[in-house]
Design an enzyme around this catalytic site. Structure first.
Site, mmCIF file in Angstrom:
data_model
loop_
_atom_site.group_PDB
_atom_site.id
_atom_site.type_symbol
_atom_site.label_atom_id
_atom_site.label_comp_id
_atom_site.label_asym_id
_atom_site.label_seq_id
_atom_site.Cartn_x
_atom_site.Cartn_y
_atom_site.Cartn_z
ATOM 1 N N SER A 30 1.296 -1.140 -0.429
ATOM 2 C CA SER A 30 0.076 0.122 -0.400
ATOM 3 C C SER A 30 1.010 0.556 0.305
ATOM 4 O O SER A 30 0.648 2.332 -0.095
ATOM 5 C CB SER A 30 -1.349 -0.348 0.993
ATOM 6 O OG SER A 30 -2.011 -0.617 0.746
ATOM 7 N N LYS A 46 0.041 3.607 -2.934
ATOM 8 C CA LYS A 46 -1.063 4.811 -2.967
ATOM 9 C C LYS A 46 -0.660 6.475 -2.604
ATOM 10 O O LYS A 46 -1.235 6.821 -2.675
ATOM 11 C CB LYS A 46 -2.383 4.538 -1.236
ATOM 12 C CG LYS A 46 -2.652 3.483 -1.706
ATOM 13 C CD LYS A 46 -3.436 2.719 -0.584
ATOM 14 C CE LYS A 46 -4.442 0.963 -0.921
ATOM 15 N NZ LYS A 46 -4.511 0.350 0.314
ATOM 16 N N SER A 66 -6.742 3.711 3.909
ATOM 17 C CA SER A 66 -5.815 2.958 3.213
ATOM 18 C C SER A 66 -6.965 2.228 2.695
ATOM 19 O O SER A 66 -6.840 0.697 2.186
ATOM 20 C CB SER A 66 -4.967 2.442 4.138
ATOM 21 O OG SER A 66 -4.038 0.996 2.732
#
Length: 379
Positions: free
Chosen positions: A62, A65, A122
């Site tokens: 992640s 991102k 997230s």
């Protein structure tokens, strides 16, 4: 019997040799960390303070991102989209697995809420919705991410989706992730403030920020966690103490606790071992340079950006500065035109170079000035 002169000299030499020599202070080694790769850099100077496998290709999970957010922020800055735009949620976004913001298919969600859902919660679903809104589909948005990565110098990264779900062609390095983190904070401070929000509520569901640094270090204000089985536990942290900001990148830790402890250890090591000094602010005149054939003989020159030096603690008195000026400057000169460099050194080691630029425009002078300067240059 009196000792000879030779024996006295020999005795003095032995005494001098016996005096211990004081070693020069050395910078402490960084801590040993549970991570496949890590990096610690100073935000203002880009100086690397600690690293391990910082250029090794790793999966970002992640952490991806951060690049997704950066690409969307660039579109906002270009005014091609707005925070209050209402984004229609596709079935693909709704069905995206992993961490979720819990958007619903067929509903409209503001772009601002999607960004907060991705940054704070997230949300993988929010990431896909943003990508589809900006570029039409995930594949086109990945191309946009890669274009920004190349522009930022992230030469060891490749993105295939906006959320970091596993893909054989999705990879990056600790150094590349630090580059995009620095760019995001520098270019978009107003949006970066969202990374320090402790929670976000959407559709009646409140989720906490997954970044443990925000609750364990009052100086921390970002930035992003990540996890997949292949990537391990990852965390990019940012903290500011006084005027010094550090960026830590930890990738491939064995547990959430390990990545948090590794990040805190890196940040504390950096703040304890190094210090930053702003020596000359951007726009401050440093010297008046001689210019030929202009309306006036001199032109004020200053640094293109803040001149900041990151050095080991206690070494400030060893800093020095010098100007390397472009020879034979001739008018006309435009404001911001490069006239040389400001060079900062610590002892004999060069610390940084910053372009020296014209602080105002200097037009070409008249015939009298041309004749006078032509005569002076002959001698």
């Amino acid at each position: 019997m009196k000792p000879s002169l030779h024996s006295l000299l020999l005795w003095l030499l032995l005494c001098v040799c016996a005096v211990p020599v004081m070693a020069q202070p050395t910078t402490p080694a960084p801590p040993e960390l549970d991570a496949r790769g890590y990096l610690l850099v100073d935000f203002h100077t880009g100086k690397t303070l600690a690293e391990l496998n910082a250029d090794e290709r790793l999966e970002p999970a992640s952490l991806t991102k951060i690049m997704t957010a950066y690409a969307v922020f660039r579109e906002l800055a270009a005014q091609r989209i707005k925070l209050d735009d209402q984004v229609l949620v596709s079935e693909k976004a709704w069905r995206t697995g992993g961490s979720k913001m819990f958007i619903e298919v067929g509903k409209r969600v503001s772009l601002e809420d999607l960004l907060k859902g991705m940054i704070i919660q997230s949300g993988n679903d929010a990431s896909v919705a943003l990508a589809e809104y900006v570029s039409g589909n995930v594949e086109s948005f990945a191309n946009l991410m890669n274009a920004h990565a190349q522009r930022l110098g992230m030469t060891h990264s490749h993105f295939t989706n906006p959320n970091g779900l596993p893909d054989p062609e999705l990879y990056t390095t600790a150094r590349d992730m630090a580059r995009v983190a620095v760019a995001l904070i520098r270019e978009f401070p107003e949006y970066y403030a969202w990374y320090s929000n402790l929670e976000f509520t959407y559709n009646g569901i409140t989720q906490p920020n997954r970044n443990p640094l925000l609750r364990r270090d009052p100086s921390a204000d970002g930035i992003k966690t990540g996890y997949t089985k292949a990537a391990g536990y990852c965390l990019i942290g940012s903290a500011k103490r006084d005027d010094m900001r550090l960026i830590s990148v930890v990738m491939g830790s064995s547990s959430p606790r390990a990545r948090a402890e590794a990040s805190l250890a890196l940040l504390n090591y950096g703040f304890r071992t190094y210090e930053s000094h702003k020596l000359y602010p951007v726009g401050q005149p440093i010297e008046n340079l001689r210019v030929w054939f202009g309306e006036q003989e001199t032109l004020a020159a200053g640094p293109e950006r803040d001149v900041v030096a990151t050095i080991p603690r206690g070494q400030y008195d060893k800093l020095s500065a010098r100007l390397e000026k472009t020879p034979d400057l001739n008018a006309p000169i435009a404001q911001g035109e490069r006239l040389g460099e400001v060079v900062i050194a610590l002892g004999t080691e060069e610390v940084t170079r910053i372009p020296l630029v014209a602080l105002q425009e200097l037009p070409k002078g008249g015939l009298w000035r041309y004749a006078k300067d032509s005569f002076l240059r002959m001698f």
